[in-house]
Design a protein around this motif. Structure first.
Motif, PDB file in Angstrom:
ATOM      1  N   ASN A  22      -3.367   2.804  -3.293  1.00 60.16           N
ATOM      2  CA  ASN A  22      -3.380   3.299  -1.923  1.00 60.16           C
ATOM      3  C   ASN A  22      -4.592   2.810  -1.132  1.00 60.16           C
ATOM      4  OD1 ASN A  22      -5.514   5.066  -2.728  1.00 60.16           O
ATOM      5  ND2 ASN A  22      -4.013   6.586  -3.377  1.00 60.16           N
ATOM      6  N   SER A  65       0.820  -1.199   0.000  1.00 56.43           N
ATOM      7  CA  SER A  65       0.000   0.000   0.000  1.00 56.43           C
ATOM      8  C   SER A  65       0.863   1.260   0.000  1.00 56.43           C
ATOM      9  CB  SER A  65      -0.995  -0.007   1.158  1.00 56.43           C
ATOM     10  OG  SER A  65      -2.011   0.956   0.950  1.00 56.43           O
ATOM     11  N   TYR A  91      -0.587   1.216   5.128  1.00 57.46           N
ATOM     12  CA  TYR A  91       0.795   1.018   4.685  1.00 57.46           C
ATOM     13  C   TYR A  91       1.512   0.099   5.671  1.00 57.46           C
ATOM     14  CZ  TYR A  91       5.670   2.162   3.590  1.00 57.46           C
ATOM     15  OH  TYR A  91       7.003   2.101   3.253  1.00 57.46           O
TER      16      TYR A  91
END
Length: 446
Positions: free
Chosen positions: A206, A195, A213
């Motif tokens: 994203n 991500s 992330y």
């Protein structure tokens, strides 16, 4: 007869036409190699069929291998191939069919077909083993499963990339003459994160991993790189240049261990602009290409894209990488509001700023995204094969589709001729691509 331990892992063909860049950029099937490693550890007999490189058709492979299980991954443009493979696996072998990959994570409902059994909405490949081990399906998060004609969707949770095993690269080594990034041949893939913490409007990635992330310890990344029998490494993170200290640690460890390889990665222009001294160190470490999403040549478009970056950063990033000697691959989006002048302005900007390597994508609203809702009334096709960023999928606002394609291909021809004059990509057949671009100037469909 089927063997109940045989598990065929499938990466689709890119295209069955010649209008693609096969043989220029061919990606190692890393996702399948992670799963391959786990399957072997758990007593299964895995095999990989990668449509990019295989010389026998999948149907022949299925008849010869007779897998009990099949796992198919792919991207949006490969959706039709993935569905075709599902049908072949059921018809030829009666296999249990798993679907995974980037496209399926947010578009799982597009695979609610009677020739698929399970869909992974997650990067967590351990869910495959939860299913194989007979865990109650209702307790397995991140999957969709079929019960007759009905499908059930279980909620997803972020996956911690630190749980990934090292991939088994046996298939890569057996086909190392085919996996490349431009002139870097062979080129192995390494993933260090999932991500992206940024929220560009046009980007699908994203939102993957539930938008979270997740990064691996950089020490483990360096150990993996050192173990790979390949001199070229492509970091396939959505953005490798995020954490300054992480990058500095990477540089230090690579130098301490005496690792001498060439590297490709993605990085944002604003990070590069803020860290010129770090770019010098990356060059010394072996960074050969940095792929930079410049996207546009004015702040209006950058703001519309929610890029959180401005033109000053773009210009500074190009200058810095040109100065230190790292090849910058400038990636641009030609918008659906482009006029003929906009195409010409983009070429002049590229030439003015001495940008040698470029990738030009046509603006494409992704399935299951906010942009898709915004552009739904303008769609001119719903065929996922057109979602390759080389085709117009929604009606342009200032030009007819034909005129838009004309100016797009004029731009590509000018860039290819520029590249030929500057001596880049001397491994490709320029005449073939130029003929293709000229042909596509005067027809619909690109």
């Amino acid at each position: 007869m089927q063997n109940d331990k045989r598990f065929l892992l499938i990466h689709p063909e890119i295209s069955r036409t010649k209008y693609n860049f096969a043989g220029v950029i061919d990606n190692e099937p890393l996702e399948l190699e992670y799963l391959y490693a786990l399957l072997r550890q758990n007593g299964y007999e895995p095999d990989i069929w990668d449509g990019q490189v295989e010389k026998i058709p999948l149907t022949e492979k299925l008849r010869a291998f007779q897998p009990e299980y099949v796992y198919i991954c792919g991207r949006t443009r490969q959706e039709n191939f993935m569905k075709e493979y599902c049908a072949s696996a059921k018809e030829i072998c009666g296999s249990t069919v798993f679907i995974g990959g980037l496209h399926a994570q947010h578009n799982f409902h597009r695979f609610y077909i009677n020739t698929a059994d399970y869909i992974l909405k997650t990067f967590d490949i351990y869910k495959v083993f939860d299913i194989l081990d007979g865990m109650s399906l209702s307790d397995i998060d991140g999957i969709c499963y079929r019960d007759g004609q009905n499908w059930t969707e279980n909620p997803s949770h972020p996956f911690d990339i630190k749980r990934l095993p090292l991939p088994d690269r046996s298939y890569f080594y057996a086909h190392s003459d085919r996996y490349r990034y431009l002139e870097l041949l062979p080129c192995a893939h390494v993933r260090t994160a999932y991500s992206c913490p940024f929220r560009c409007r046009f980007c699908y990635r994203n939102r993957l991993n539930c938008g979270v992330y997740s990064a691996r310890p950089i020490e483990e990344v360096v150990e993996e790189i050192q173990s790979i029998d390949c001199d070229n490494i492509y970091f396939i993170d959505d953005d490798f240049l995020i954490d300054e200290e992480r990058i500095r640690t990477f540089i230090r460890l690579v130098k301490e261990r005496g690792i001498h390889k060439k590297y490709v990665c993605y990085g944002r222009a604003d990070f590069i602009a803020k860290h010129p001294e770090l770019m010098v160190q990356l060059k010394e470490t072996g960074f050969y290409y940095i792929l930079v999403g410049l996207e546009a040549i004015d702040d209006t478009f950058l703001n519309e894209y929610n890029k959180c970056c401005d033109m000053n950063s773009n210009i500074r990033a190009v200058k810095i990488l040109n100065k230190v000697g790292i090849n910058i691959m400038g990636m641009f989006i030609v918008g659906l509001d482009f006029t003929a002048k906009d195409f010409s302005k983009l070429y002049r900007w590229i030439k003015q700023h001495k940008l040698r390597h470029t990738a030009i994508s046509i603006f494409t609203p992704e399935f299951s995204s906010e942009l898709m809702e915004e552009y739904k009334s303008r769609l001119i096709t719903e065929n996922p094969e057109a979602w390759d960023y080389l085709h117009v999928v929604a009606k342009p606002s200032s030009l007819s589709v034909r005129r838009y394609y004309f100016h797009y291909h004029v731009l590509l021809v000018k860039l290819f001729l520029k590249g030929q004059r500057e001596g880049i990509y001397d491994f490709i057949d320029y005449s073939y691509y130029l003929k293709s671009f000229f042909k596509n100037m005067f027809r619909f469909g690109g």
